[in-house]
Design a protein around this motif. Sequence first.
Motif, PDB file in Angstrom:
ATOM      1  N   GLU A 101     -24.385 142.914 180.804  1.00 45.66           N
ATOM      2  CA  GLU A 101     -22.992 142.806 180.387  1.00 45.66           C
ATOM      3  C   GLU A 101     -22.337 141.509 180.856  1.00 45.66           C
ATOM      4  N   ARG A 153     -21.562 140.735 183.959  1.00 48.01           N
ATOM      5  CA  ARG A 153     -20.614 141.017 185.033  1.00 48.01           C
ATOM      6  C   ARG A 153     -21.234 140.793 186.406  1.00 48.01           C
ATOM      7  N   ARG A 161     -27.777 146.723 184.076  1.00 49.64           N
ATOM      8  CA  ARG A 161     -26.655 146.842 183.143  1.00 49.64           C
ATOM      9  C   ARG A 161     -25.607 145.783 183.421  1.00 49.64           C
ATOM     10  N   LEU A 162     -25.302 145.564 184.683  1.00 45.19           N
ATOM     11  CA  LEU A 162     -24.328 144.528 185.029  1.00 45.19           C
ATOM     12  C   LEU A 162     -24.813 143.148 184.574  1.00 45.19           C
ATOM     13  N   SER A 200     -11.904 146.309 186.522  1.00 51.58           N
ATOM     14  CA  SER A 200     -12.045 144.854 186.556  1.00 51.58           C
ATOM     15  C   SER A 200     -11.241 144.201 187.658  1.00 51.58           C
ATOM     16  N   THR A 243     -20.043 149.729 189.079  1.00 45.34           N
ATOM     17  CA  THR A 243     -19.999 149.806 187.614  1.00 45.34           C
ATOM     18  C   THR A 243     -18.707 150.395 187.068  1.00 45.34           C
TER      19      THR A 243
END
Length: 960
Positions: free
Chosen positions: A144, A146, A140-141, A123, A119
């Motif tokens: 988002e 990601r 959460r990933l 990037s 997390t």
Amino acid sequence: MISGAAGSGKTVLAASWVAAARSPVPVAWLSVDGDAGTDLWAHLSCALERGGILPTGRIPVGQPLAMIPRPAPDSGFERRWRDLANALVELPAPAVLIVDDVHLITDPVAIAGLELLATGAGSALRLVLCARYPIIALHRLRLEGRLVEVGPSDLAFTAREAVALFEAHGVDLPDESRDRLLERTEGWAAGLRLSATQASVHDSGGGSGDRVGRGVAEYLRTEVLGRQPGEVRRVLLRASVLDRLTGPLLDTVAAEPCPTVRASTGVAGPTGVAGPVGQVVDGRALLADLAATNSFVVGIDGADSWYRFHRLLVDIMRADLAGEGREDEPELHLRAALWFAERRDFSAAVRHAGRAGDWRYAACLLVEGGLGVIAGSGDAGREAQVGALVDVFPVGSADQSTECALVVAARGVRAGDVEAAERCVNSARIRVASLPVGRRRLVTTVLDVLEARCAELRADPDAMLACVRRLLRVGQRPDVTAVPAGADGHHCGLWTNLSAMRAVAFATRGRAELWRGRPDGASESFRAALRLAREVGAGDVELSCLGGLALAHAWRGRLRQAEAWAGRAAEADRSRSATTARDDVQPAAVTGLADVHLAMAVVSFETDDFVAARGHAFEAERYCRQWPQPVTAELLVLLNAAILGRAGDVRTARRLLGAHRPVGLPDICVRTRLATEVELLIAVGNPDAALAVVRRGITEHRPDPAELLALARVHLARADTPAAVAILAPLLRADTGSGIGSITAACVLDAVAAGRGGEVARATASLARALALAEEEGVMRPFVDAGEEVRALLRAHPGLRAAHRVLVDRLLTRGEAAQPGPGAAQPEPVTMPRGSQSSMARPWPEPQAAAQNSQAAAQNSQSVARHSLSATRHSLSATQHSPSGLLAPPEPVAVPVEPLSGREQAVLSYLPTMLTTAEIAKEMFVSVNTVKTHLKSIYRKLDVARRRDAVQRARALHLL
């Protein structure tokens, strides 16, 4: 995140991607072993340095990781993870870090550090985690955007990939073996690889895929079962007897006093905390853990409440369960049967009761589940499963109990074996008195339903109505519907809702009434059954009612309503097909579909669309083969004979009727056969024999409209117009209940009779009425059968064409297309492929027919011919007729010096065929000597000496 079960190809996928050098950026790889813990950060740092992602020197060169000093507890060890994350944030260029076997990480600090890298590492870092199941939070990933997830379904092999794998091992995998192997392995990579290796060694062509290879079994025992605690393994072995699992079911079947345990996840042994000894396994938590950890347990519903084992794993566990002999498998199956029965899942309960060998209990469950004969649960798929279980119920168990005899009887009904079914029904009825009082009502009701089905197979409407009366009396008693207080769901004594049984009863009464020639009463019963069937969700009974309504309306000439009911039946069949197999034999549904196609065949026949009629007849025959339906089969034979007769192949039509002569069929078959035979006899030029047949037939019962119409055609063919008018008089009244189809045909025949008598006004009025009735329904058959006489009236009265332009234009066009030239050969009957429903109408020729069979009839026709209708200016002759039995005047032709008599012309019509003299005599219902006498007279009048010369001479004179 690449996650999947053991052997699903996670590591191979990532390694092949690295080996293919597809990444333009540096790649670091770390494989986690069982010792990974608080020093995971050091392993990651070394991997990143070796991959050229981080500068060297963070870990002293040559110093083992075990020698690196570790900080004391709570001395900021997490700081090193933050330092590593900060270093990755500062990367100048993107990089890839692959961590394999992440599920082996058990240290909570290491897990938290890995989650920090996922997390907060910036990037630039592309983190790839390979594991059997995720160990870090991904929500959460995922939110988002990601996160890219590669799951078990993505790792599963496709058919093309499986073939390529076997080809790489030098094995040619046939399509059948490929499909079977993919079904068994569910695309599991290790299973396919081991099977391909075994096939390449033994040269078995991919194997049958029906048994588990030694390599696959060893792999699953080690990697899946071997990693579970002993208590969990024991629970799983017991649960292997189940086809599908849920927590409460697992608790019931695999119940065993032991500590509360869950699946082994590798994090800290069992994920659950051991409880006091003597508690039972928490089945719901265990199944959820096994599914979440990809331990070859698969969820089968969106609520994550029902699961199943992987097919290969369950086979191995069942083999181990049987091999060790420690468990009582029948007891396990009986526990499952009781659990499913309490929840009204009869199909699953019966399967387990059968596996336990308790056929008496299985029979009790099947009786309460409807036996695949009584619908009404609202779940068509489940009822189809019950029917499939009835079909495999052992016949030899019929003597075990009354319920067993009922199930075997139901099996005979579903198979169409009425004799076997009736034997078991009679045996069961004798034993009813020995049953408990609370059980007798249910068994007796089921017996009545089975007897009604047997009567339907025997085509006995009287017996069907007797069973229906008993069933409806049961449904009206208030004490029957009461459920005893405290009674469980599967011992109520009878269905709590008798609407399903009443729907079956009303549908049976509707079919019996239809077979007795009472379509109005049949429609009322079908409508009542339809309402009840829809209330309880009895889809098969609903389909049966829709088919019966379509046929009842078609039989009365209400073609548009018949099409509407058939359309509703098609929609109901599509809904039913979505939940049941197409080859599933549900008697009610099969009967309804056969009636639908028979009704549409009648509609197509009446609208002069022979091609569509044949297509629907083929479909109806297909359903008759699925479940015997003697009445429908007989009506199809008669319909096909009528089509052949109107296509000009009268000889084949008569042979078809002669080859199929069932006995004991109800009125609708007897009356329709009589009318069809009469029309074919008229078509071959033998109206006297037709009159004898119809008189002999109607002496045994009161004639119905179809028989009266056939008798009227006979009188017209014999040029006895007054007799025909007298027969038609009651049919022309609208209050006789004859049906719009019969009234339309009667009006057409009355117009023909009036035209011959010179009554222009009555002929025009009757024809106008017929057109008005036919236009709404699209009926063409009565007008086409009447031939040129009706077309002459239509051409002579422009007002009729103006009022009914579409119908009249079709009739005139049809007549012009059907008129053959001199010497034109008859077309062959159309043979349609099964299921064809083309709307193209096949032209029906009006071949030259024989003259009347008596001198009086000939003289009468000559007197009628002298009358002329001023509007038509056409001579209406009664000396010829069409193949359908209705008269059609001939074109003016040359005649011999001495005219042939009617019987001589009838004999002449057979000369171009291959029939012998004896066969001609049989076709004409006369003696051989009579035919020889007519032949001598024909040869003399035509001035020939041989049969071939007579045919040529007759064709030159347009007599053939």
